[in-house]
Enzyme design. Structure first.
Site, PDB file in Angstrom:
ATOM      1  N   ASP A 225      28.588 -27.660  49.902  1.00  0.00           N
ATOM      2  CA  ASP A 225      29.542 -28.656  50.419  1.00  0.00           C
ATOM      3  C   ASP A 225      30.925 -28.015  50.398  1.00  0.00           C
ATOM      4  OD1 ASP A 225      30.886 -30.856  51.287  1.00  0.00           O
ATOM      5  OD2 ASP A 225      30.682 -32.009  49.439  1.00  0.00           O
ATOM      6  N   ILE A 226      31.127 -27.068  51.301  1.00  0.00           N
ATOM      7  CA  ILE A 226      32.339 -26.254  51.299  1.00  0.00           C
ATOM      8  C   ILE A 226      33.364 -26.868  52.253  1.00  0.00           C
ATOM      9  CG2 ILE A 226      33.263 -23.937  51.617  1.00  0.00           C
ATOM     10  CD1 ILE A 226      31.135 -24.282  49.337  1.00  0.00           C
ATOM     11  N   GLU A 227      34.439 -27.394  51.671  1.00  0.00           N
ATOM     12  CA  GLU A 227      35.442 -28.108  52.456  1.00  0.00           C
ATOM     13  C   GLU A 227      36.845 -27.535  52.287  1.00  0.00           C
ATOM     14  OE1 GLU A 227      35.154 -32.374  52.114  1.00  0.00           O
ATOM     15  OE2 GLU A 227      33.083 -32.272  51.411  1.00  0.00           O
ATOM     16  N   LEU A 228      37.000 -26.572  51.369  1.00  0.00           N
ATOM     17  CA  LEU A 228      38.332 -26.042  51.049  1.00  0.00           C
ATOM     18  C   LEU A 228      38.332 -24.527  51.061  1.00  0.00           C
ATOM     19  CD1 LEU A 228      38.986 -28.200  47.842  1.00  0.00           C
ATOM     20  CD2 LEU A 228      39.800 -28.726  50.143  1.00  0.00           C
TER      21      LEU A 228
END
Length: 294
Positions: A150-153
């Site tokens: 869950d890579i969002e940054l």
């Protein structure tokens, strides 16, 4: 005549098997771990509503940092109290539920500085959460089924190498790989990783993204869904908020609308895997009301 009966019986058996497979193929994935008022992991699995649980989040990793598990008050990894979750994880798995560790999230400190860094993080995950060995396993001796990206940054680099490195461990024990991209296509952080073709599950976040989420009608969502089903992944899931409050920028779909206007269309895709829900705390009846239609 006997041969005819045998062949008819064989065809019937194959039909029954295929029907069973198709009826079991779709399920609901839930994120657990970000609110102490959401109930225990064991209780979450005992509802019978979920086939996948993402323990969220490993919110610090990579770039030379000491990895940090953040379960928002459920337990304290630095005091080694999260090892108590081991028996709950095993209980979930005993129900046939796949339990994954979700890395990243919407807040945290994470990035991969190089291919070697990606390999080191993969080794850490294998030894501390998956099938490897370590004296400091944060969740005890339970062996998780896989890793959810869950890579969002931060940097978008080297997540493809992380996926490849994790997949190499599947020679010892299958490591399921999942990804939670945003619905604007392609995803800014996970595109290269998904293109490896190594992901078992891609649960797309069709929320907090006005251009491709439900907003009174499903047109934008359905168009985006068609694009997402072209990715090289075994299954694609419709990611939704469990309530309006779960997604401040929108995307919630009332259960009756989901069942009548959305699911009949997306279930025609051969890659349809089910529905992902954010998150357990907000899921007060939503999953129960849709699971028969998923």
């Amino acid at each position: 005549m006997a041969a005819h009966k045998q062949s008819s019986f064989l065809l019937l058996s194959l039909l029954i098997i295929s029907l069973c497979k198709s009826s079991q193929a779709a399920g609901i994935a839930i994120y657990w771990g970000q609110n102490t008022n959401e109930g225990s992991l064991a209780d979450t699995c005992a509802t019978g509503n979920y086939q996948y649980v993402n323990i969220a989040f490993l919110s610090t990793f990579g770039n030379g940092q000491t990895a940090v598990l953040n379960l928002a008050g459920h337990c304290n990894p630095s005091a080694n109290t999260c090892t108590s979750l081991s028996s709950e994880i095993k209980a979930c798995q005993g129900r046939g539920i796949k339990v994954l560790l979700s890395i990243g999230g919407g807040a945290g400190s994470y990035s991969l500085s190089s291919a070697d860094d990606a390999k080191q993080v993969a080794n850490y995950l294998w030894n501390n959460y998956l099938g490897g060995k370590s004296n400091s396993r944060p969740l005890g001796d339970a062996v998780l089924d896989g890793i959810d990206f869950d890579i969002e940054l931060g940097s978008t680099q080297h997540y493809d190498e992380l996926a490849r490195s994790l997949n190499e461990f599947s020679q010892q024990k299958k490591v399921y790989l999942a990804a939670a991209p945003q619905c604007p296509f392609p995803d800014a952080h996970l595109d290269a990783a998904i293109k490896t073709g190594l992901f078992d599950y891609v649960w797309v976040q069709f929320y907090n993204n006005p251009g491709c989420q439900y907003s009174g009608n499903a047109n934008n969502l359905l168009n985006s869904w068609k694009t997402w089903t072209t990715v090289q992944a075994k299954q694609v899931f419709l990611g939704l908020p469990a309530a309006t409050a779960a997604a401040p920028s929108g995307g919630f779909i009332p259960a009756d609308v989901l069942k009548s206007q959305v699911l009949p269309s997306i279930k025609t895709s051969p890659k349809y895997g089910g529905v992902m829900i954010w998150n357990k705390y907000f899921d007060n009846g939503y999953s129960a009301s849709i699971k028969s239609a998923v």
